[in-house]
Enzyme design. Structure first.
Site, PDB file in Angstrom:
ATOM      1  N   LYS A 215     -35.022   7.849  40.516  1.00  0.00           N
ATOM      2  CA  LYS A 215     -35.047   8.548  39.199  1.00  0.00           C
ATOM      3  C   LYS A 215     -33.728   8.871  38.432  1.00  0.00           C
ATOM      4  CE  LYS A 215     -36.438  11.414  36.214  1.00  0.00           C
ATOM      5  NZ  LYS A 215     -37.514  11.161  34.947  1.00  0.00           N
ATOM      6  N   CYS A 269     -32.578  15.151  29.849  1.00  0.00           N
ATOM      7  CA  CYS A 269     -32.817  14.119  31.055  1.00  0.00           C
ATOM      8  C   CYS A 269     -31.601  13.327  31.154  1.00  0.00           C
ATOM      9  CB  CYS A 269     -34.228  13.393  30.776  1.00  0.00           C
ATOM     10  SG  CYS A 269     -35.596  14.562  30.474  1.00  0.00           S
TER      11      CYS A 269
HETATM   12  N1  SAJ Z   1     -31.135   7.132  22.336  1.00  0.00           N
HETATM   13  C1  SAJ Z   1     -29.943   6.537  21.770  1.00  0.00           C
HETATM   14  N2  SAJ Z   1     -30.055   5.159  21.733  1.00  0.00           N
HETATM   15  C2  SAJ Z   1     -31.175   4.463  21.869  1.00  0.00           C
HETATM   16  C3  SAJ Z   1     -31.991   5.211  22.745  1.00  0.00           C
HETATM   17  C4  SAJ Z   1     -31.997   6.428  22.898  1.00  0.00           C
HETATM   18  O1  SAJ Z   1     -28.921   7.234  20.998  1.00  0.00           O
HETATM   19  O2  SAJ Z   1     -31.080   3.288  21.894  1.00  0.00           O
HETATM   20  C5  SAJ Z   1     -30.988   8.643  22.396  1.00  0.00           C
HETATM   21  C6  SAJ Z   1     -32.085   9.482  21.766  1.00  0.00           C
HETATM   22  O3  SAJ Z   1     -32.060   9.464  20.450  1.00  0.00           O
HETATM   23  C7  SAJ Z   1     -32.043  10.612  22.541  1.00  0.00           C
HETATM   24  C8  SAJ Z   1     -31.596  10.358  23.703  1.00  0.00           C
HETATM   25  O4  SAJ Z   1     -30.792   9.018  23.677  1.00  0.00           O
HETATM   26  O5  SAJ Z   1     -31.024  11.642  21.702  1.00  0.00           O
HETATM   27  C9  SAJ Z   1     -32.625  10.376  24.957  1.00  0.00           C
HETATM   28  O6  SAJ Z   1     -33.893   9.573  24.510  1.00  0.00           O
HETATM   29  P1  SAJ Z   1     -34.689   8.709  25.273  1.00  0.00           P
HETATM   30  O7  SAJ Z   1     -35.826   8.048  24.429  1.00  0.00           O
HETATM   31  O8  SAJ Z   1     -33.599   7.461  25.760  1.00  0.00           O
HETATM   32  O9  SAJ Z   1     -35.102   9.422  26.500  1.00  0.00           O
HETATM   33  P2  SAJ Z   1     -35.846  10.603  27.051  1.00  0.00           P
HETATM   34  O10 SAJ Z   1     -34.511  11.808  27.306  1.00  0.00           O
HETATM   35  O11 SAJ Z   1     -36.724  11.131  25.932  1.00  0.00           O
HETATM   36  O12 SAJ Z   1     -36.711  10.353  28.032  1.00  0.00           O
HETATM   37  C10 SAJ Z   1     -36.041   9.822  29.056  1.00  0.00           C
HETATM   38  C11 SAJ Z   1     -36.617   8.683  29.687  1.00  0.00           C
HETATM   39  N3  SAJ Z   1     -35.998   7.786  30.587  1.00  0.00           N
HETATM   40  C12 SAJ Z   1     -35.780   6.379  30.481  1.00  0.00           C
HETATM   41  O13 SAJ Z   1     -36.196   5.881  29.472  1.00  0.00           O
HETATM   42  C13 SAJ Z   1     -35.129   5.824  31.570  1.00  0.00           C
HETATM   43  C14 SAJ Z   1     -38.238   8.938  30.180  1.00  0.00           C
HETATM   44  O14 SAJ Z   1     -38.592   7.791  30.740  1.00  0.00           O
HETATM   45  C15 SAJ Z   1     -37.730   9.896  31.437  1.00  0.00           C
HETATM   46  O15 SAJ Z   1     -39.240  10.425  31.900  1.00  0.00           O
HETATM   47  C16 SAJ Z   1     -37.304  11.243  30.886  1.00  0.00           C
HETATM   48  O16 SAJ Z   1     -35.843  10.637  30.402  1.00  0.00           O
HETATM   49  C17 SAJ Z   1     -37.192  12.360  31.856  1.00  0.00           C
HETATM   50  O17 SAJ Z   1     -37.936  13.022  31.751  1.00  0.00           O
HETATM   51  O18 SAJ Z   1     -36.190  12.038  32.765  1.00  0.00           O
END
Ligand code: SAJ
Length: 432
Positions: A215, A269
């Site tokens: 995780k 997360c």
């Molecule tokens: N972000 C970027 N650039 C990107 C992708 C995301 O700047 O290319 C930013 C987003 O805007 C946001 C942050 O990263 O601020 C996180 O967003 P996210 O969509 O990457 O992830 P979360 O926090 O919504 O969900 C993540 C997910 N983990 C992964 O994709 C590995 C989800 O599957 C997990 O279940 C969740 O964390 C968790 O609960 O741990």
């Protein structure tokens, strides 16, 4: 195996993961008790309503509560399966705080009986499931716990991390593969039988320690990759190159897949979990630590660039587009967009207008500032400067002819056709 209608499940923690999980399990016909320490959350769920926004969750909860399959309470009751879905924040020096997990285990110990299964879903440092086992063993010396008494244990204990994406939680709870880590193989098999009741994705068993690290690895992987994109955006800025074009072009390579830069990384997360690895193995994690620092540092960089733009056009109203931590959700927790907009509001007062389709009022971070909430049409009509902080669909759909004359700082790359922000010689000063 007991039938669905006879099985009793208790889910501890009715937050962003616990409530959807409880509701999805209840939908299979199982009796689910949701346990939460907050009375208002319990009352809301028992009235068939939800206290968090998630696609389709309201309809699902009202249905399972009406059918009597989901109930909430502040007190635990005996059950066959206990699912722990409480927060694991970090404290001083980014050290993980598993206090809520241990508190949940203490609560479970009061009703635990032979044959029960205890599953931890909260993102946790490696070794936490064993700590839960040790605590249960201390609190309930009458029960044989796994890994200490061979295969003859009275209870099963496993770790099965949630990995759902906010905004797609109900779909991903069912469709995603699950990693199920048992304290012993027998524990893993017991937990596997439970998840097979409602998960369509593959369920793979392993040890609790491997599942815990898996995780943390997933979220650290994403953080490191976003940091790479954010670092590219800093390099491109100093070189006067469009980072979005570079990423689009580089991603045409069959083995390159660069993520998107942004104003920083938010949510509870990705910006938190990598620290659990750094904290456990500081000497071995220079890359993961640096990625965290790069992503956190992007917020200050964004503020500095925005200040530079705003100061070049004195007096004119500035629209900050978005406050959420990512697109198309109403979640402002640890949001870089919110931090940037609040900093600009503190500096520029009533020049700052906020557009956030997922907010009715401005969050507390804007208290004491003169910033105000406006809608996207008003922003287009009145704000010559626009700072894109969130890639909400509503913003993406604004066509070029409605924004061609704007000065835009697009931190999310949603408007690739936007002309470069050339500071006009004419005074853009507008009333309002
Ligand atoms: N972000 C970027 N650039 C990107 C992708 C995301 O700047 O290319 C930013 C987003 O805007 C946001 C942050 O990263 O601020 C996180 O967003 P996210 O969509 O990457 O992830 P979360 O926090 O919504 O969900 C993540 C997910 N983990 C992964 O994709 C590995 C989800 O599957 C997990 O279940 C969740 O964390 C968790 O609960 O741990």
């Amino acid at each position: 195996m007991v039938s669905d209608s006879e099985l009793k499940v208790a889910v501890l923690g009715l937050g962003y993961i616990g409530l959807p999980t409880a509701a999805v399990i209840a939908r299979t016909g199982v009796q689910v008790l949701g346990v939460d320490v907050t009375q208002s959350v319990v009352d809301t769920v028992n009235s068939g309503k939800v206290h968090i926004e998630e696609v389709d969750l309201d309809g699902l909860v009202s249905g399972v509560v009406a059918r009597g399959n989901l109930r909430a309470a502040t007190m635990i009751e005996p059950a066959d399966v206990f699912v722990i879905a409480v927060p694991t924040p970090f404290g001083e020096n980014h050290a993980p705080n598993i206090g809520y997990v241990l508190q949940a285990a203490t609560t479970i110990a009061t009703v635990l009986k032979a044959g029960d299964v205890v599953i931890l879903e909260s993102t946790s440092p490696v070794g936490t499931t064993e700590k839960v086992r040790d605590l249960l063993s201390t609190l309930r010396p009458d029960l044989k716990v796994p890994g200490k008494s061979g295969e003859s244990a009275d209870i099963a204990i496993a770790y099965c991390p949630e990995r759902v994406l906010p905004g797609r939680i109900l779909v991903e709870l069912i469709d995603n593969d699950r990693v199920i880590g048992g304290i012993t193989p027998r524990c893993a098999r017991k937990a596997l039988a439970f998840y097979r009741r409602f998960v369509r994705g593959a369920c793979v068993t392993t040890t609790s320690r491997a599942a815990e690290m898996t995780k943390l690895t997933e979220n650290a992987f994403r953080d490191v990759n976003i940091a790479f994109a954010n670092e590219l955006s800093l390099i491109a800025d100093t070189m006067g190159v469009d980072v979005w074009e570079v990423i689009r072009l580089a991603n045409r390579h069959p083995r390159v897949n660069i993520l998107s830069p942004g104003p920083g990384v938010g949510g509870h997360c990705i910006a938190v979990d990598p620290w659990f690895l750094v904290s456990a193995a500081p000497e071995q994690t220079p890359l993961i630590r640096t990625a965290r620092e790069v992503n956190d540092g992007k917020v200050a960089h964004t503020v500095a660039r925005a200040i530079d733009l705003i100061e070049r056009v004195p007096g004119v109203p500035v629209a900050c587009l978005g406050l959420a931590f990512k697109a198309n959700i109403d979640d402002f927790r640890e949001s870089p967009a919110l931090k940037v907009a609040a900093d600009l509001a503190a500096l520029f007062g009533d020049r700052i207008r906020i557009v956030e389709p997922y907010a009715d009022t401005l969050p507390a971070a804007f208290n004491g500032t003169a910033a105000r909430l406006i809608d996207i049409d008003t922003a287009i009509e009145t704000c010559p400067v626009m700072i894109v902080l969130v890639d909400h669909e509503l913003f993406k759909s604004v066509p070029l002819d409605e924004r061609a004359d704007k000065l835009v700082y697009d931190t999310r790359g949603i408007w690739p056709d936007q002309p470069p922000a050339v500071i006009p010689k004419v005074d853009l000063r507008l009333a309002g």
